[in-house]
Structure formats: C-alpha cells, structure tokens
Design a protein around this motif. Structure first.
Motif, PDB file in Angstrom:
ATOM      1  N   ARG A 413       0.833  -1.189   0.000  1.00 48.29           N
ATOM      2  CA  ARG A 413       0.000   0.000   0.000  1.00 48.29           C
ATOM      3  C   ARG A 413       0.873   1.247   0.000  1.00 48.29           C
ATOM      4  O   ARG A 413       2.033   1.218   0.385  1.00 48.29           O
ATOM      5  CB  ARG A 413      -0.953  -0.006   1.194  1.00 48.29           C
ATOM      6  CG  ARG A 413      -0.292  -0.009   2.541  1.00 48.29           C
ATOM      7  CD  ARG A 413      -1.291  -0.245   3.676  1.00 48.29           C
ATOM      8  NE  ARG A 413      -2.273   0.813   3.749  1.00 48.29           N
ATOM      9  CZ  ARG A 413      -3.575   0.623   3.630  1.00 48.29           C
ATOM     10  NH1 ARG A 413      -4.058  -0.582   3.415  1.00 48.29           N
ATOM     11  NH2 ARG A 413      -4.419   1.624   3.725  1.00 48.29           N
ATOM     12  N   ALA A 415       0.385   5.947  -0.123  1.00 46.94           N
ATOM     13  CA  ALA A 415      -0.527   7.092  -0.092  1.00 46.94           C
ATOM     14  C   ALA A 415       0.013   8.181  -1.001  1.00 46.94           C
ATOM     15  O   ALA A 415       1.232   8.370  -1.129  1.00 46.94           O
ATOM     16  CB  ALA A 415      -0.679   7.626   1.327  1.00 46.94           C
ATOM     17  N   ALA A 477      -0.851   8.971   6.386  1.00 43.84           N
ATOM     18  CA  ALA A 477      -0.794  10.085   5.449  1.00 43.84           C
ATOM     19  C   ALA A 477      -1.341  11.359   6.085  1.00 43.84           C
ATOM     20  O   ALA A 477      -0.819  12.459   5.844  1.00 43.84           O
ATOM     21  CB  ALA A 477      -1.582   9.750   4.182  1.00 43.84           C
ATOM     22  N   CYS A 509      -5.363   7.127  -0.985  1.00 43.80           N
ATOM     23  CA  CYS A 509      -4.568   5.974  -0.571  1.00 43.80           C
ATOM     24  C   CYS A 509      -4.879   4.776  -1.466  1.00 43.80           C
ATOM     25  O   CYS A 509      -6.026   4.560  -1.866  1.00 43.80           O
ATOM     26  CB  CYS A 509      -4.853   5.610   0.886  1.00 43.80           C
ATOM     27  SG  CYS A 509      -4.522   6.939   2.065  1.00 43.80           S
TER      28      CYS A 509
END
Length: 808
Positions: A413, A415, A477, A509
């Motif tokens: 993942r 952001a 973030a 994100c």
C-alpha cells in the motif's frame, strides 16, 4: 644463482672424470689440434648466428645448429678439443649478444661447459670405442645431443625461477620434444657431413650450398609465418577493439594483445585523463592480470612516463598513443619471450599499430562514456525540478506508475498526498519572484526533511507539490500532512522580512481509493479541491460524495464551453428597476441564465464561479455584453427610454482589452453609453485595486455608468470611492429585506444612502419585496428599487410585455 653455477660446474667435472675413465671415440681425420680447435671455434661462432627460432604461443624454441658442428667435431678432434671449441665458440657468441650483462654471460659459458663435457662423455660411453660413422656412433651422438638439450632446458628454467619468473618443468616438458625433434634433424645432417668427410672430403663441399639454401629458406619461411601470424592477430585485435564501447575494455584489449602479439612478458599503458593526470596499468602475460601501478611517471627502466616518439631497446619498446595533435599516453612492452629475448624494428612497428588502434578506441570509448553520462544527466534532469531538486511532474509520474505496479504485484500500500500553497501569488506580487523562489525552495527542503528514503517528494509546477508515502495508510498520510502543513507555515526569511504561506492538502490511498494511477490522481485532486473550498478543513482525505460534486463541476465546465462555442442554452433575463419617488420604470438589470439540456437551470453563482476557475469568464462576459448592448439598442430604436445594467467579473477588470470591446459594441448597436451601467462587486475591486481602477477609469471615459454591486458586504473602503468614478451604489439585499423589523439594517441603509448622497452618487436597493420596505427606502432618500415587488427576472419578450402592463 651461485648454487646453480656450482651444480653445472660439478656436472662438468663429472663429465671430465667420465672422459678420463672412458676410451674416446676414434678420430677418423687426423688434424693438428690447433687447426682443429681454430676451425671448430670459427664454425661454432659462424653457425651460432644462424639458429632457427620456432615460436609457439608465449614460448620460443631455438634450434641451435651447433649440434651439426658437434657431430663433425667428434670426427676430426679428440674430446678436449671438442669441449674447448664449444666453450670458446659459444663464449664469443655470448659476448656479442650479452654485452654488459655479466651474469648472463657467466651463466651461458658455464652452461656450455657443462653441456659440452656431459655430452662428450655420454657420446664416448655410448659409442664404446665405435666411430661416429658407425650405427652405434650415430646413436651415441643422438643420445648425447638429447642429454645436452635436457641439461640446458632444466638449467634455463632454474635460472628463470631464480630471477622471479614462473617457468617450470611443465614448460620444459612442452618445449623439449620440439627442441629435440628439431635438433635431431640437425644432428643427422651433421653425421651425414661427418661421414662424407671421412669417405670423400671434397664431396662434403657439395653439401654447403644446399645446407645454406635450406637454412636460409627455413629462416625465411618461419619469419614469414610469424609475420603472417602477427598480422592475423593484429587484425583480430583491431576488430575486437573497434567493437569495445568502454575505456576499460579498450585498455584491456590493448594491453593483452600488445603483450601477446609482440611476445612480451609485460605490457604497460600510461593513460592521461582529461585533467592531465597519468595512470599506469600493467599486464602480466604469465598470470593474465592487469593492475594499476601507483607511480606512472617513474617506470622501472627510467624512461619517461610519456613522450612523443617511439623508444626501443632490446629489452623494451615504448610507443605513444596519439590522436591528431593530442597525446593520450604511451604503450610499452617489456622482456620479449623469444629465443634471443630482444625486440626489433618489426615489434616497434606492430606496437605502433596497436597503439594507433588503441588511441582511437579509447577516445571513442571516452566519447561514448561522455555521451552516456550526458544522457543519464539529461534523464536525471528530465525527472528533476531545476529550482528545488525534487522530482518534477515527469519523475513523479514515473514513480507513481512504479508504485501502482508494485502494489498490483505485491499488494504494497501507499498514499498520495497533493499539496497546494495558499497565498503564494500574494508573495510574488508583494515581495517579487525572488521571494517566491525562496519560499518554493524552503517548502521543498522542509518536505524533503519529512520524507523517508523510500518516499518521493515532487514539485509538480508552480506552487503544487506531491508526496508518495510508501507503505502508508490514511492515518499515516494524515499525520504526515499535518506535520507537513505545520512545517510549510513556518515563516521564511527573505531580505530580513518574514514571508508566510499556508497549504491545502488532499490525500488518496491505495488500495482504499483506487489501485491505478489515474484514479489515485483524480481522487487526490478531488480531496485537494475540497480542502481549498473549506478553509476550516485544510487537510482532507478523499470522499466519494465530494467526488460527485467534482464530477458535476467537470461536466459543467465542458458543457459550458460547448454552450459558449455554440452560442446556445444561454439567455439574458431582465429584472426591472424603478424610481422610488415616482414609481416609474427606469431600466433593468440583465441576468444571465443557463438552461442545461439535461440538468435544467444551473444556478448563476455556480456557473459564473466555474467560468472564473476555468478561464471562460471573458467569453461569458462578452456574451452578456454582446446580447445586453444589442438589446439596449433595439429598445432605443423602439423608443423605450430604459437603462440597462450589466455585470462584469474581477477577471474582466484585469483584461485591458475590455474597454475597447465595450466601445465597439456601443458603436455597432448605436447605443448611448449613458444608458449602460456596468456593475462590479466591491470585493472584486479590492482584489487588485491598482489595475481595477485603471480599467474602470477607461470605461468611465467611454461614458458608461459604473455601479458598485453588493456594497457593504466586502472590504468596504471610502478610499476607492474617491479614486473610482462611481455613479451608483447598490445596497445589498441582506441590508434591505429586514428593514421593517431590524434596526441595525435600518441604520446601515440610512448611513450608506447618506454617504452616497453626500458624494453625489445615486443608490439602488436590491431585494425590495414589500411596500413597507419601499416606503422606508423612499423616506431615506434612496433613488431606485429592484426586487420581487416589481418583478422577477424574465426573458426579453416577457419583459417587454411587462412594460406595457406596468402601472404604479
């Protein structure tokens, strides 16, 4: 070395002892020993100059013709003369070849002594009183020759190892059969000559021409073969070095092939770099390694590190690497691995050719390296912002694409944080672009200090930044954005003055808000726009509800552009204005309405704001002016005495061409400028008062009336009322609608009307919806009223019908 000499001396003593105990081979031709010694010595000296060299790989084998003399010597002299002539003849030849090298001279004379003594002793033992011309004598000479060559080869290997070389018994095993095979032919020839001398001495003279011819042709053939081999290797080298694209490969090829082709033990290349510094690289042909030597300016032999000319000695050859008039360095080979161990002019010529190819290849490789470096630098600069050193939009796009691909492959993942500076234009306008650049750089440094090595900070252009946060979710973030905003808002010093900006931040994100770069960029933009629209929440994470509003704005922007281009779906509606004292209609305000073909009527505040944000406001205002002034012209031609108010935006007031376009429309439709009133809000005026007052002054010179709309709701200032030729003030409806019940509104209205009266400026009250409000405004001295009490905005045809029916 002394031990080796002692061993060879011991071998000679043993040989003499064997000779003392063994019967010598019969001498078939009786010559006085002085004549025999002299003749054999001369023969050894002459024949020693004409050895046949056979070179294979790095090794060289010399077929010494002295075996021929050795076989003949056993026929005409006894063992002592045979041994003495070999030592004296070989000694003279060594003195000629090894001048100044006393160690080599001593070694070779001792070696000749040991070889001759041992060989003669073995021949006598094997012959067992048989003559050279017998079968046993032939065998004795061959065995003696093989023993002599074995002793010589082992002694040479030993002395090479003593002096730091790497020759070994393996080398002897590889070379010795070649030497013995070649010498066998020479010995056989010598035995044939010896046999002829015994049977018919005069007939032996017939062998001299063919032997000389054979010797000459053999040497010529071997020389030609070696030259052809050199040319082949040189061609291979030139092809290989031409294909090299790096300096390292070119240098390695030059060193290896220079050593191989010239049969040198070592090759050295002194290379000058662009700064003139010298670097010495040395290749060892025995180990096949290349090393850099610390002191290139002081080679071991004392020759200069660089020089313009070819230098040659028997032990080394040095040639320059020259390209045009520039010298790139020098190429040197040392210690030739041949039978005589000496370089000649042919080696210098070949080395010069290698150096020429090397110079071109090295320079081409340097050029390729420079082009490659420049290409990498251009690529780096193409992805880097010149002002801040952060990634630019192109670099950011590449990084975002890589992040999304990594997310798709691994689920990692990340952001995306979009940052837009607030109040940055004011910094440029107030303090100049130098201060703006200082702020841009300071913000970049602060963002860089907050990011990790795996993150990416980028400046997308102007006052826009973007951050890719690796492995971050929404909470991470948001925390980063909070710290980034706090850092951005710290003052920046410029010429002793504190300059401050703020920031709006939008966050998207992956994978929560999309997994591809287009979706993430769009969603981060949506969040950023929402943050800019709501100053109370300057940091916002993407919200799908806000996306729908953004999508509506995008669609409306496209459709508004189409409506302006097609000149359709946009109409002017007219709201009447009347004199408060007489009730007579004095004119109307033109209000633009947009009926979207699918969405219906779009609120004016929405599409006007959208036009200002998308750069369509000038075209929108031109549509209003063109249609409004055209309508005023038609009314005038129909005898209607009506004024018309038209609205302009702050973006229009920044357009220096606006007065000229208004003049052209007035002339085109033959409209009296006094009938046209241009309304602008006081907020618009105060955004850029200097330029605004200039444009308004030019409009006033045309004769049109200027009106301040929504007076009292913005940055109300009496100063601009003095500077701007205002003819009218419009009291905002927020102060009018509650006049009957709100005392504060009554006081404000009375104050504004009194101010305008004292400045000889007429007043118009907006939002009049009741007779009571009308009466109060009339009593206060307000000049005109506008509102639903008179009528709502209506199309031109309906407004004209309203004029016919209006009574007050």
């Amino acid at each position: 070395f002394l031990a080796l000499l002692a061993q060879l001396g011991l071998l000679a003593v043993i040989g003499l002892a064997v000779l003392a105990l063994t019967a010598p081979m019969p001498t078939l031709i009786e010559l006085p020993w002085p004549i025999a010694l002299a003749s054999l010595t001369v023969a050894y000296v002459v024949i020693g100059r004409h050895s046949i060299d056979i070179e294979t790989d790095r090794h060289s084998t010399a077929i010494d013709l002295s075996e021929l003399v050795f076989a003949v010597a056993l026929v005409v002299a006894g063992p002592v003369v045979v041994i003495a002539s070999r030592i004296i003849g070989g000694g003279f030849d060594e003195i000629r070849r090894n001048r100044g090298d006393h160690r080599k001279l001593v070694f070779n004379i001792v070696l000749y002594t040991a070889e001759a003594t041992a060989g003669t002793a073995i021949a006598c033992v094997v012959a067992n009183e048989s003559a050279v011309t017998s079968y046993r004598g032939w065998l004795a000479v061959v065995v003696a020759m093989a023993a002599m060559m074995t002793v010589g080869s082992l002694a040479v290997v030993r002395v090479i190892r003593i002096h730091g070389g790497t020759s070994s018994a393996r080398d002897v095993a590889r070379i010795l059969p070649i030497e013995i095979g070649g010498s066998l032919g020479v010995v056989c020839l010598g035995l044939a000559i010896a046999s002829m001398l015994v049977s018919d001495p005069a007939a032996a003279l017939l062998l001299v021409p063919p032997v000389a011819l054979l010797l000459y042709s053999s040497r010529s053939y071997l020389h030609l073969a070696q030259r052809q081999q050199v040319l082949g290797r040189l061609h291979t080298y030139s092809s290989r070095v031409a294909a090299s694209t790096s300096v390292e490969a070119s240098v390695e090829a030059a060193l290896r092939d220079a050593a191989d082709i010239t049969r040198a033990a070592t090759a050295e290349l002194v290379l000058l770099d662009a700064a003139g510094s010298a670097h010495l690289l040395r290749y060892d042909s025995e180990t096949g390694t290349i090393v850099e030597v610390d002191d290139p300016a002081a080679p071991a032999d004392g020759t200069a590190g660089t020089g313009p000319a070819t230098l040659m000695t028997p032990d080394h050859v040095t040639v320059p690497l020259v390209l045009g008039e520039r010298q790139l360095g020098v190429l040197r080979v040392r210690q030739r691995l041949g039978a005589d161990g000496e370089f000649d002019d042919a080696d210098a010529t070949v080395l010069g050719a290698i150096a020429n190819h090397a110079a071109v290849a090295i320079e081409n490789a340097r050029l390729i390296d420079r082009l490659r470096d420049e290409s990498h630098e251009r690529e780096r600069l193409a992805h880097q912002d010149a002002l801040t050193g952060l990634a630019n939009r192109r670099g950011f796009t590449a990084a975002l694409r890589a992040a999304t691909e990594r997310h798709t492959a691994t689920g990692r993942r990340f952001a995306l944080v979009m940052i837009d500076l607030s109040r940055f234009k004011a910094v440029n306008d107030t303090f100049g672009h130098a201060a703006g650049d200082r702020v841009i750089g300071a913000v970049a440094d602060r963002l860089r200090s907050l990011t990790r090595a795996t993150d990416l900070a980028a400046r997308l252009g102007g006052d826009e930044y973007a951050i890719l946060l690796d492995g971050a979710g929404g909470a991470d973030a948001f925390d980063f954005s909070r710290r980034a905003r706090e850092a951005i808002e710290r003052p920046v010093k410029h010429d002793g003055v504190s300059v401050m900006v703020s920031a709006s931040i939008g966050i998207a994100c992956a994978p929560d808000h999309g997994g591809d770069e287009r979706a993430l960029l769009h969603h981060a933009d949506v969040a950023l726009y929402a943050a800019k629209e709501d100053p109370s929440r300057p940091i916002q994470v993407f919200d799908a509800a806000k996306e729908r509003a953004t999508n509506r704005r995008h669609r409306l922007a496209i459709d508004l552009r189409h409506a302006l281009e097609a000149d359709e779906d946009l109409d002017l509606f007219y709201q009447p204005k009347a004199n408060l004292e007489t009730g007579r209609l004095t004119g109307a305000e033109a209000l633009l309405r947009w009926k979207h073909p699918e969405l219906g009527y779009v609120p004016p505040d929405e599409f006007v704001t959208l036009a200002e944000q998308t750069g369509l406001i000038n075209r929108l205002t031109d549509t209003v002016l063109r249609r409004g002034i055209g309508q005023a012209g038609r009314w005038a031609r129909e005898g209607l005495d009506l004024g018309l108010s038209l609205n302009v935006s702050v973006a229009n007031l920044a357009d220096d061409g606006l007065p000229q376009r208004v003049r052209a429309l007035l002339e085109q439709h033959a409209v009296d400028p006094a009938r046209i009133t241009l309304e602008v809000t006081e907020t618009d005026i105060m955004r850029d008062p200097q330029r605004t007052t200039q444009v308004l002054a030019r409009l006033d010179q045309l004769g049109v009336r200027l009106s301040i709309d929504d007076f009292g709701t913005g940055y109300s200032s009496l100063a601009y009322l003095k500077r701007i030729p205002v003819r009218e003030l419009k009291i905002d409806k927020c102060f009018v609608s509650d006049l009957e019940t709100n005392h504060s509104d009554l006081v404000i209205a009375r104050t504004v009307i009194g101010l305008a009266t004292n400045l000889s400026i007429s007043t118009v009250a907006e939002g009049v919806e009741s007779q009571g409000t009308w009466d109060i405004l009339e009593s206060l001295g307000c000049h005109q009223a506008q509102g639903y009490l008179l009528g709502r905005p209506m199309p031109a045809t309906q407004f004209e019908a309203f004029l016919g029916d209006y009574q007050r």
